[in-house]
Enzyme design. Structure first.
Site, PDB file in Angstrom:
ATOM      1  N   GLU A  19       0.938  -1.194   0.066  1.00 56.72           N
ATOM      2  CA  GLU A  19       0.217  -0.014  -0.197  1.00 56.72           C
ATOM      3  C   GLU A  19       1.017   1.129   0.081  1.00 56.72           C
ATOM      4  O   GLU A  19       0.656   2.262   0.723  1.00 56.72           O
ATOM      5  CB  GLU A  19      -0.935  -0.159   1.136  1.00 56.72           C
ATOM      6  CG  GLU A  19      -1.921  -1.308   1.201  1.00 56.72           C
ATOM      7  CD  GLU A  19      -2.965  -1.076   2.099  1.00 56.72           C
ATOM      8  OE1 GLU A  19      -2.686  -0.514   3.253  1.00 56.72           O
ATOM      9  OE2 GLU A  19      -3.966  -1.380   1.981  1.00 56.72           O
ATOM     10  N   ASP A  75      -8.435  -9.055   3.175  1.00 57.25           N
ATOM     11  CA  ASP A  75      -8.246  -7.967   4.031  1.00 57.25           C
ATOM     12  C   ASP A  75      -9.354  -7.769   5.177  1.00 57.25           C
ATOM     13  O   ASP A  75     -10.302  -7.091   5.025  1.00 57.25           O
ATOM     14  CB  ASP A  75      -8.101  -6.496   3.647  1.00 57.25           C
ATOM     15  CG  ASP A  75      -7.864  -5.461   4.288  1.00 57.25           C
ATOM     16  OD1 ASP A  75      -7.215  -5.841   5.539  1.00 57.25           O
ATOM     17  OD2 ASP A  75      -7.769  -4.439   4.037  1.00 57.25           O
ATOM     18  N   GLU A 123     -13.253  -2.682  11.342  1.00 60.80           N
ATOM     19  CA  GLU A 123     -13.144  -2.087  10.081  1.00 60.80           C
ATOM     20  C   GLU A 123     -14.023  -2.320   8.983  1.00 60.80           C
ATOM     21  O   GLU A 123     -14.837  -1.360   8.557  1.00 60.80           O
ATOM     22  CB  GLU A 123     -11.671  -2.124   9.432  1.00 60.80           C
ATOM     23  CG  GLU A 123     -11.508  -1.644   8.336  1.00 60.80           C
ATOM     24  CD  GLU A 123     -10.111  -1.539   7.652  1.00 60.80           C
ATOM     25  OE1 GLU A 123      -9.284  -2.133   8.327  1.00 60.80           O
ATOM     26  OE2 GLU A 123      -9.917  -0.971   6.307  1.00 60.80           O
TER      27      GLU A 123
HETATM   28  O1  GCW Z   1      -7.133  -2.960   5.556  1.00 54.67           O
HETATM   29  C1  GCW Z   1      -6.326  -2.165   5.407  1.00 54.67           C
HETATM   30  C2  GCW Z   1      -6.610  -1.035   5.965  1.00 54.67           C
HETATM   31  C3  GCW Z   1      -5.534   0.110   6.164  1.00 54.67           C
HETATM   32  C4  GCW Z   1      -4.305  -0.748   7.056  1.00 54.67           C
HETATM   33  C5  GCW Z   1      -4.187  -2.137   6.022  1.00 54.67           C
HETATM   34  C6  GCW Z   1      -2.935  -2.748   6.678  1.00 54.67           C
HETATM   35  C7  GCW Z   1      -2.725   0.102   8.554  1.00 54.67           C
HETATM   36  O2  GCW Z   1      -7.800  -0.443   5.389  1.00 54.67           O
HETATM   37  O3  GCW Z   1      -5.992   1.098   6.937  1.00 54.67           O
HETATM   38  O4  GCW Z   1      -3.323   0.320   7.225  1.00 54.67           O
HETATM   39  O5  GCW Z   1      -5.045  -2.600   6.044  1.00 54.67           O
HETATM   40  O6  GCW Z   1      -3.187  -3.579   7.219  1.00 54.67           O
HETATM   41  O7  GCW Z   1      -1.868  -2.269   6.519  1.00 54.67           O
END
Ligand code: GCW
Length: 713
Positions: free
Chosen positions: A304, A378, A406
């Site tokens: 990311e 995720d 989340e």
């Molecule tokens: O799920 C995603 C989240 C991000 C997070 C990322 C991760 C910390 O939306 O906010 O960043 O995973 O786990 O690195």
């Protein structure tokens, strides 16, 4: 004259107060979590009079032991009344080296390791003994739990030790006081005031962790700022560590890969550059001077948009091992995250981590753990277990779960995560024959690793109730309990939590536990049934947006995941599609795809199917989809009804919070259900099955809903 007036008046007021509180428990704001220590019902307190003696701890100047003694004294006094009732024996706590009395008992402490404990009745006395002070602390909390949950204590004989070595909360706390994906207020740490002022609440946080066996906290976001490694921030972290330590909680830091450039003045962060390695070594030395028991580093690299060794043509092993070498002389670990996805997802994002990491098995240093999320995408409401579990026998794999919700309703929906966590832990990887569960991979037993770990992305914040709502506290609790014993039952955990948090009354406990256990499947059903995933709004991850194609990348768009059109729906991950199924053992793959999977919970995760496909229920896929959306909504309506009948058992404040949130959850479950059905019907062109109501609004109305940014919710 005044006094003559005041006395009866005050007496009257006191009487009124007593009358008001007698009918219902006094209002509570949730601060006390599951450690409330309110008086037990008289009948139980009577039976527990065996514990009404003084708590005796020999060994001065041992803060953890003293914390255990203070906790037991406070807890038992609250639960059973003041100590030293006639005839009550002592409660002796300690280790053989802290306490000559305990040493003289020659208790069988072998095999309990540094964190295990033994609780035993010996004559009139009760003993809580361990090899180390932290074990005594865990034993003290365990003894209190036995009392709090109304279990018999006359002939206690408990031996217990944690199955997993590192039981950590990962706090995604930013240095500016915000929390990424946090729904319970700002950061507890108050970085700006550290090290001069350490909020007393931090000790309460650590105490709550200790009560469920959590022994580490990564205190800053994995999307890390290099600043957290500067001297001032190391000083701040040291002040935190000084408090956490007394409760057996070690401090860890997330590190930003490019820190040597950003704060070290180097031109590169190439892991094979000797100057870079030297910088990290010096940094580790500096940290350990300030925090002698520092736990280690957590790293999100090349994921990311975060920098990482791949920026220099190196791989994860090069990166992780270089950091591991810096920490090894001090006994620290590196937790290297496997949550990577980058560049081209055209094939299948779910496959990337396995593709990158599996070939590296056996090449990491002994003090490296690979931290793997529970599923390959995720933290979705439901995912199949991550294919790396069972695929890297030579590397300790640390399970990463998300305690903060989340993707599961954030701070408002009642969704108890115990069943989600347990489902992953109980999943059979098939790696070494039947029974090769994720739990056995994670606790190190399957492949013989001494180093093992479980991390939960924390849901704590500065809200009075810590987690955003009373019921969200149960997820923190369940994470700790499962990290201690990955085979524990989510039902048993929910029962304990409910008894400790609310009441021992079975007329209350049974319906609440029922509600909790059904709540996760309800969320799956009203959000993403049948293996659908990642259909939430972009960025906020709140609310339905299966139509959204505004994401910059393909895999940031829900249609990438559901692939619905006039013909059918689902992501073909079989051999005819992306073949992500090929990353699992044959046994696991057969289970995911086979006729034995009658739950069809992962159906559309792995398969693209026609709308008229016959599901196990005999309904067509389209009808089944609609049925499940409604099943989810109905479950929330039921939860509301159940809770409404429980008002007499709960104080007004906690009753009201839950009732309000359940009302909101019902509204939002309906929103999810209606928006999703409206959208999928626009593609399937099929009528709703009989008895299922049409969405209340046209699709365009749902598409027009915009979400407030996280910080405003
Ligand atoms: O799920 C995603 C989240 C991000 C997070 C990322 C991760 C910390 O939306 O906010 O960043 O995973 O786990 O690195």
């Amino acid at each position: 004259m005044r006094a003559a007036f005041a006395a009866p008046f005050l007496l009257g007021l006191a009487l009124l107060g007593w009358l008001l509180s007698a009918g219902r428990a006094a209002a509570e704001d949730g601060y006390d979590l599951w450690l409330r220590y309110r008086p037990l019902p008289a009948a139980i307190a009577q039976a527990d009079a065996v514990l009404a003696g003084p708590v005796v701890a020999e060994g001065a100047g041992r803060p953890t032991l003293q914390a255990a003694q203070a906790e037991l004294t406070r807890g038992l006094a609250g639960l059973l009344g003041p100590p030293s009732r006639p005839g009550a024996g002592r409660i002796l706590i300690g280790t053989p080296d802290s306490s000559p009395t305990i040493a003289a008992l020659h208790l069988p402490l072998d095999g309990l390791g540094p964190e295990g404990f033994l609780i035993r009745r010996l004559g009139a006395d009760t003993v809580v003994a361990a090899n180390r002070d932290v074990g005594v602390l865990y034993g003290a909390f365990r003894l209190l739990r036995e009392v709090q949950t109304g279990r018999p204590v006359e002939s206690l004989d408990i031996r217990d030790r944690p199955a997993v070595k590192l039981r950590l909360l990962d706090h995604w706390d930013n240095l500016n006081g915000t929390i990424e994906r946090g729904y319970a207020g700002g950061s507890l740490w108050q970085w700006q005031k550290l090290p001069d002022h350490v909020d007393p609440r931090i000790a309460d946080y650590a105490r709550a962790d200790a009560s469920i066996g959590i022994n580490g906290a990564v205190v800053n976001n994995v999307n890390a700022s290099a600043d957290s490694l500067t001297a001032p921030y190391i000083g701040k972290a040291a002040a935190l560590a000084d408090v956490l330590r007394h409760w057996g909680v070690k401090l860890y830091l997330s590190v930003r890969w490019s820190a040597p450039i950003e704060i070290g003045g180097l031109a590169t962060a190439d892991p094979l550059d000797p100057a870079v390695a030297a910088w990290w070594r010096a940094k580790a030395d500096e940290i350990y001077r300030a925090i002698p028991d520092f736990g280690g580093f957590l790293v999100k690299a090349n994921s990311e948009g975060q920098p990482g060794p791949q920026d220099y043509g190196r791989n994860h092993v090069d990166g992780a091992n270089m950091l591991a070498d810096a920490l090894a002389p001090h006994g620290g670990v590196v937790m290297w995250r496997a949550f990577v996805y980058s560049s081209d997802p055209a094939d299948d994002r779910a496959k990337q981590a396995y593709r990158e990491f599996k070939p590296l098995d056996g090449r990491f240093r002994p003090n490296v753990l690979l931290q793997v999320k529970n599923g390959p995408i995720d933290f979705q409401p439901r995912e199949p277990f991550h294919p790396l579990f069972g695929a890297m026998p030579k590397t300790p794999l640390m399970l990463e779960l998300q305690v903060t919700k989340e993707y599961l309703g954030q701070g408002t929906h009642l969704v108890y995560l115990g069943p989600l966590f347990a489902e992953v832990l109980g999943a059979d990887t098939g790696a070494k024959g039947p029974g090769s569960t994720v739990a056995r991979v994670v606790d190190g037993e399957l492949d013989g690793h001494a180093l093992s770990g479980m991390a939960g992305v924390a849901n704590t914040g500065a809200d009075r109730d810590w987690s955003g709502s009373i019921f969200d506290q149960a997820d923190w609790y369940a994470f700790g309990r499962l990290a201690w014993d990955p085979t524990a039952s989510p039902r048993a955990i929910a029962e304990d939590w409910t008894r400790m948090t609310f009441s021992l009354d079975p007329a209350f406990v049974a319906p609440v536990v029922g509600m909790m256990l059904g709540s996760r499947q309800a969320a799956v059903d009203y959000m993403t049934p049948l293996g659908l995933h990642h259909l939430m709004a972009r960025d906020t991850h709140y609310g339905p947006a299966p139509w959204d194609v505004s994401g910059k990348r393909l895999d940031w768009r829900p249609p990438y995941y559901h692939r619905a059109d006039a013909g059918g729906i689902g992501f073909d991950r079989t051999a005819s599609g992306s073949d992500a199924i090929g990353q699992y053992s044959a046994a696991a793959a057969a289970r995911f795809l086979g006729p034995s999977d009658i739950s069809e919970d992962d159906l559309l995760w792995f398969r693209h199917l026609l709308w008229d496909y016959r599901t196990a229920s005999g309904r067509t896929l389209w009808d089944e989809l609609v049925t499940r959306y409604d099943r989810g909504l109905d479950a929330v309506i039921d939860m509301r009804r159940t809770w409404a009948g429980l008002a007499p058992y709960v104080d007004a404040e906690r009753y009201r919070q839950t009732a309000d949130l359940l009302r909101l959850q019902e509204t939002e479950a309906r929103w999810w259900r209606d928006a999703s059905i409206a959208y999928f019907q626009s593609l399937s062109h099929r009528p709703l099955p009989a008895g299922h109501a049409a969405p209340r609004l046209p699709l365009a109305a749902y598409e027009a809903v915009s979400f407030p940014p996280e910080s405003e919710r």
